[in-house]
Structure formats: structure tokens, C-alpha cells
Enzyme design. Structure first.
Site, PDB file in Angstrom:
ATOM      1  N   SER A  75      18.738 -51.125 -38.825  1.00 15.25           N
ATOM      2  CA  SER A  75      19.559 -50.195 -38.042  1.00 15.25           C
ATOM      3  C   SER A  75      19.141 -49.961 -36.601  1.00 15.25           C
ATOM      4  O   SER A  75      19.863 -49.282 -35.869  1.00 15.25           O
ATOM      5  CB  SER A  75      19.631 -48.845 -38.751  1.00 15.25           C
ATOM      6  OG  SER A  75      20.628 -48.902 -39.738  1.00 15.25           O
ATOM      7  N   SER A 130      22.849 -48.626 -38.218  1.00 14.30           N
ATOM      8  CA  SER A 130      23.409 -47.301 -38.148  1.00 14.30           C
ATOM      9  C   SER A 130      23.107 -46.560 -36.836  1.00 14.30           C
ATOM     10  O   SER A 130      23.736 -45.537 -36.579  1.00 14.30           O
ATOM     11  CB  SER A 130      22.866 -46.471 -39.316  1.00 14.30           C
ATOM     12  OG  SER A 130      21.464 -46.326 -39.206  1.00 14.30           O
ATOM     13  N   LYS A 164      18.697 -40.099 -32.012  1.00 11.88           N
ATOM     14  CA  LYS A 164      19.632 -40.249 -33.141  1.00 11.88           C
ATOM     15  C   LYS A 164      19.775 -38.915 -33.874  1.00 11.88           C
ATOM     16  O   LYS A 164      18.790 -38.191 -34.064  1.00 11.88           O
ATOM     17  CB  LYS A 164      19.076 -41.341 -34.066  1.00 11.88           C
ATOM     18  CG  LYS A 164      20.016 -41.820 -35.154  1.00 11.88           C
ATOM     19  CD  LYS A 164      19.384 -42.984 -35.931  1.00 11.88           C
ATOM     20  CE  LYS A 164      20.291 -43.529 -37.011  1.00 11.88           C
ATOM     21  NZ  LYS A 164      19.689 -44.687 -37.729  1.00 11.88           N
TER      22      LYS A 164
HETATM   23  N1  GLN Z   1      22.820 -51.537 -42.798  1.00 13.02           N
HETATM   24  C1  GLN Z   1      21.752 -51.217 -43.704  1.00 13.02           C
HETATM   25  C2  GLN Z   1      22.214 -50.201 -44.716  1.00 13.02           C
HETATM   26  O1  GLN Z   1      23.342 -49.800 -44.646  1.00 13.02           O
HETATM   27  C3  GLN Z   1      20.549 -50.753 -42.947  1.00 13.02           C
HETATM   28  C4  GLN Z   1      20.641 -49.356 -42.538  1.00 13.02           C
HETATM   29  C5  GLN Z   1      19.436 -48.864 -41.821  1.00 13.02           C
HETATM   30  O2  GLN Z   1      18.580 -49.634 -41.418  1.00 13.02           O
HETATM   31  N2  GLN Z   1      19.354 -47.560 -41.714  1.00 13.02           N
HETATM   32  O3  GLN Z   1      21.478 -49.810 -45.579  1.00 13.02           O
END
Ligand code: GLN
Length: 472
Positions: free
Chosen positions: A167, A143, A68
Site C-alpha cells: 500500500s 491503499s 494517512k
Molecule cells: N492491496 C492489499 C490489500 O488490500 C495491500 C493493502 C495494504 O498494503 N495495506 O490487502
């Protein structure tokens, strides 16, 4: 070449070790696929295979890794999906990436992501949305959407993601692959560009559960550079379990009912039926405060983000706006460099931490967090594992939720409570609804990764999900 791509990462590593597969050829095969990607899964792809050194002897056999974008990789763009870090090449490499390279998983590519890991659809990336290989009109989740899409489409054998509130698990679910969020502290955060430091964890995104265990086994461990990292109390084993005899799986009412798409619920219930056939007992379990997880998370995570993101001021890293004086340079850099969702989080977080509101928001959210952790601890007195759908719906259409932040946040309903409690949870594909993958989430007590991986492996065998169609 397609035969190479059909091999699981574990099988490829074994073939290299047995002398039947040249790691450079394997790297090149994936490199060519990644370079020709049409899903926008990558922000950078290696130009050549690493010089053949000890790869074939290292335990991971030279099987290349997608990483990532937010992991610092020395000399290689590490931008966290943000314009404010566009072109930033750090002088050092994140501990976990370094460990995996040493274990024989060299860097293949950096994967696209929501900006600073804020999002559930990958549409918040400064480098454009990622497409879901199951249906290119739909999101891959987020994400870690680039990592999930790349693994699902066979553009990388395996990949690293991070999970703050879901995410890793949610994109794994939406792309039909396996994703593990480890126990908080099990993997070093050193070199991960921070979003919400008390929640952020790195974990694997893989084609199957055995690959997931193998990658995780080489990620975990104490790191002097991350004071919150811990030595895992158990050696991580590649799972072989085929049965669930004697296991008690709890299904929380609070995390299964309302708002779940019928196709997702049907696949979830079918998976529970398979678990019963394998010998597990399924019981109702109570997590009375889990309903408040999302509200607490969307105070705590933005609060920590507002503090972590204060460092991006145009002085030390990445993008710098032209301006006549220093203050104007700071504000213009942040104005131009951050996308709308990141700005929304900074504003919410700064407000929640501001004097006079701290107790009402941040303090209260922290108490909810503790209460949720206690709910889980009480539940694990009665059950071994907890099962929920990973996400309330299947992959949605690009653009469907971009205008409605709350609808987007609801994607995290089932994944956020485990993050708040710091406990491990995996998502495995458990079927299709409307032709799109559905994820099953299995969570356990802190440091129960071996138990989770074992149960996931047994269920994976019984569910026989086939994701090969999207790897062609
Ligand atoms: N979708 C969640 C957020 O926007 C989780 C994101 C994540 O786990 N990095 O905060």
C-alpha cells in the site's frame, strides 16, 4: 508560490535552515493548495500554520507533512477511511507522527485511503475515491492513494503511508513518486489503526529518493509503546551514490513474467539496462515459492484483520447505530459502519481461523510465509538487491476492477512477498507506459534501507523521470 512548490522537501528544509525561506509561508502555500484540492486526496486539512516555534531549527525545517487517515492524531479526525470511525478524534498521537512533528515536519493534512487500508485503488474509502493526477479517470492505487496523489500533485511536499502488502509501493508506482516500505519493526506502529499487525509498516511517500531517506531517518527507531519495534542498526544517510559498480541485482523469474503489461515490462527492462550502464551486474535469481505469496497473504491478512477489527462495536469509538438492545446495537453498528470489502475480509479471516479450519488455512499460510522468507534469505546470499516491476500494470480506470476482487488482489502480486518476509523495498518511477508512470521495485535484506536508498538514488539519476507536469 509555484517556486516554493517546485522545491523538493529537502531543498525547502535547507532553505529554511539557511534563513532564506519562512516556514509559515511554506506551510501556508501548501495549505492553500491542499484546501483547494480537487482529487479528493484529503479527509482533513489544517486550518492554519502552526505557531512559529523551533521549526526553522529542527532538522526537517518546518516542511509540512501529509498523514494517512489511519494514523492517530490528537484532536484531529483519524478515521482509517471508514464510516465506523467517522469523526473520531483520538486523545493521542501516533509515535511516528509525533517524532516527525518534533523533527520539524508539522501535520498539514490527513489523507484519504482505502477503508482500514484494504484495497489497491482507493475506491474502498467511505470518503470517496481519490483521482490520479496523471489522468483523473484513473485510480491512484491504494491503499495510501490520498498520500500518493497529494505528493504527486504537489499538494503536500511529502506524506506518510502504510504498507501491509503493497500500500505504499503500489500507489507510489501508479502516481510516479517514491515510496518505501521499511523493514518490519523499523518504524513504530503505535497509534496506527491496525489492519494486519504482523505485516503493517509505516513509510514515506516522497517526490524523490533523497526526500525519502530524510523522512525515513526521522521515523525509524525503537519505541517502548510497540514491542515489535527495533533500533535500526545503521544511521540512515541521505544517499549520494551515482554508480552501481560491484552491485549484483537479482531478477526473479517468478516475479517478472506472466500477466505483466507489455509497457510495464518494457520500462522495467529499460531500467535494468540503465542499472547495467551504471556498473551493476544483473542476474537471474530464484524465489521458488513467491508465486504462493498472494494466496498466503489473502489468508493471513484477513485473519489478523478479523481479530483487529473486533474492537469496533459502537461502544468505544466512532459510529453507533440506534438499537433497542446491546446485541442489536453491535450488529447494526458493524453492518452499517463497515464497507463491503472490509466485511469480505472479516468473513474470510474468521472462517480461516475457525476451529477445524485453522491448520488447513492459517497454519498452512504461515508455513508458506516462512518458506518465502527463506527463499529471500537464500537469494540474498547471491545478490545484493532484487528488482521487479512494482505493479503488473499502470493506473487502471476507476471502476475497472471494483466488481472483481481477485483482479484487484492481483495488483499486489509483486509487493506481497516482501511484506510476508518482513524485508524493506522501495518503488521509484522508472518511465511511462501509455503516458502513465511505471514503478521499479528494489528489495533488500532486513535493515538494508541504506543500500536500497543508495541504489535507488543512483538509478533515479540515470532514469531522469520527470513528474513535474502533474504538479502545476
Ligand atoms: N492491496 C492489499 C490489500 O488490500 C495491500 C493493502 C495494504 O498494503 N495495506 O490487502
Amino acid at each position: 508560490m509555484s517556486e516554493l512548490i517546485a522545491l523538493s522537501a529537502r531543498a525547502a528544509a535547507a532553505a529554511v535552515a539557511a534563513g532564506g525561506l519562512d516556514p509559515t509561508e511554506l506551510f501556508e502555500a501548501y495549505r492553500a493548495r491542499a484546501a483547494a484540492d480537487t482529487l479528493n486526496a484529503f479527509t482533513w486539512v489544517a486550518e492554519q500554520a502552526p505557531a512559529p516555534d523551533g521549526a526553522a531549527r529542527a532538522p526537517l525545517g518546518g516542511v509540512p507533512l501529509g498523514v494517512k487517515d489511519l494514523f492517530a492524531t490528537k484532536g484531529v479526525p483519524s478515521q482509517a477511511g471508514s464510516k465506523i470511525l467517522a469523526g473520531y478524534r483520538p486523545p493521542y498521537t501516533a509515535t511516528v507522527v509525533e517524532r516527525l512533528a518534533t523533527a520539524g515536519a508539522p501535520l498539514l493534512a490527513k489523507t484519504n485511503q482505502d477503508e482500514f487500508a484494504m484495497g489497491s485503488s482507493n475506491e474502498n474509502s467511505a470518503f470517496g475515491a481519490v483521482l490520479n493526477p496523471w489522468d483523473r479517470a484513473r485510480v491512484p492505487g491504494g491503499s495510501s492513494g490520498g498520500s500518493a496523489a497529494a505528493v504527486a500533485a504537489g499538494l503536500a511536499p511529502w506524506a506518510l503511508g502504510t504498507d501491509t502488502g503493497g500500500s505504499i509501493r503500489q500507489p507510489a508506482a501508479l502516481c510516479g513518486i517514491v515510496g518505501l516500505k521499511p523493514t518490519y519493526g523499523a518504524v513504530s506502529r503505535y497509534g496506527m489503526i491496525a489492519f494486519a499487525s504482523s505485516l503493517d509498516q509505516a513509510g514515506p511517500l516522497t517526490r524523490d529518493v533523497a526526500d525519502c531517506a530524510l523522512l525515513f531517518a526521522h521515523m525509524t527507531g525503537r519505541d517502548p509503546c510497540d514491542a515489535t519495534s527495533l533500533q535500526h542498526p545503521e544511521a540512515i544517510a541521505v544517499p549520494t551514490a551515482e554508480r552501481l559498480d560491484g552491485k549484483v541485482i537479482g531478477v526473479p523469474e517468478e516475479l517478472t513474467g506472466e500477466g505483466v503489461e507489455p509497457g510495464v515490462m518494457a520500462a522495467f527492462e529499460a531500467a535494468l539496462a540503465r542499472a547495467r550502464e551504471l556498473g551493476a551486474r544483473i542476474e537471474r535469481v530464484a524465489l521458488p515459492h513467491a508465486d504462493h505469496g498472494l494466496s498466503a497473504y489473502y489468508v493471513l491478512a484477513p485473519a489478523e484483520a478479523s481479530s483487529n477489527l473486533a474492537r469496533f462495536d459502537g461502544v468505544r469509538y466512532g459510529y453507533r447505530a440506534e438499537a433497542d438492545d446491546l446485541l442489536a446495537m453491535y450488529t447494526r453498528t458493524r453492518h452499517d459502519g463497515f464497507g463491503p470489502e472490509v466485511k469480505r475480509r472479516i468473513l474470510i479471516g474468521t472462517y480461516a481461523l475457525s476451529s477445524g479450519y485453522y491448520d488447513a488455512y492459517y497454519g498452512r499460510a504461515q508455513r508458506v510465509r516462512t518458506t518465502i522468507a527463506r527463499d529471500f534469505a537464500a537469494a540474498f546470499e547471491a545478490v545484493d538487491l532484487i528488482a521487479t516491476p512494482t505493479s503488473p500494470g499502470v493506473a487502471f480506470r476507476l471502476g475497472a476492477k471494483t466488481g472483481d476482487p481477485l483482479a484487484m488482489y492481483l495488483n499486489d502480486y509483486f509487493t506481497v512477498p516482501m511484506s510476508l518476509a518482513g524485508i524493506p523495498a522501495i518503488s521509484i518511477p522508472c518511465g511511462l507506459a501509455e503516458g502513465l508512470p511505471v514503478g521499479l521495485q528494489l528489495a533488500g535484506p532486513a535493515f538494508s534501507e541504506n543500500a536500497i536508498l543508495d541504489a535507488a538514488h543512483a538509478l533515479e539519476g540515470a532514469l531522469a523521470f520527470d513528474g513535474s507536469a502533474v504538479r502545476s
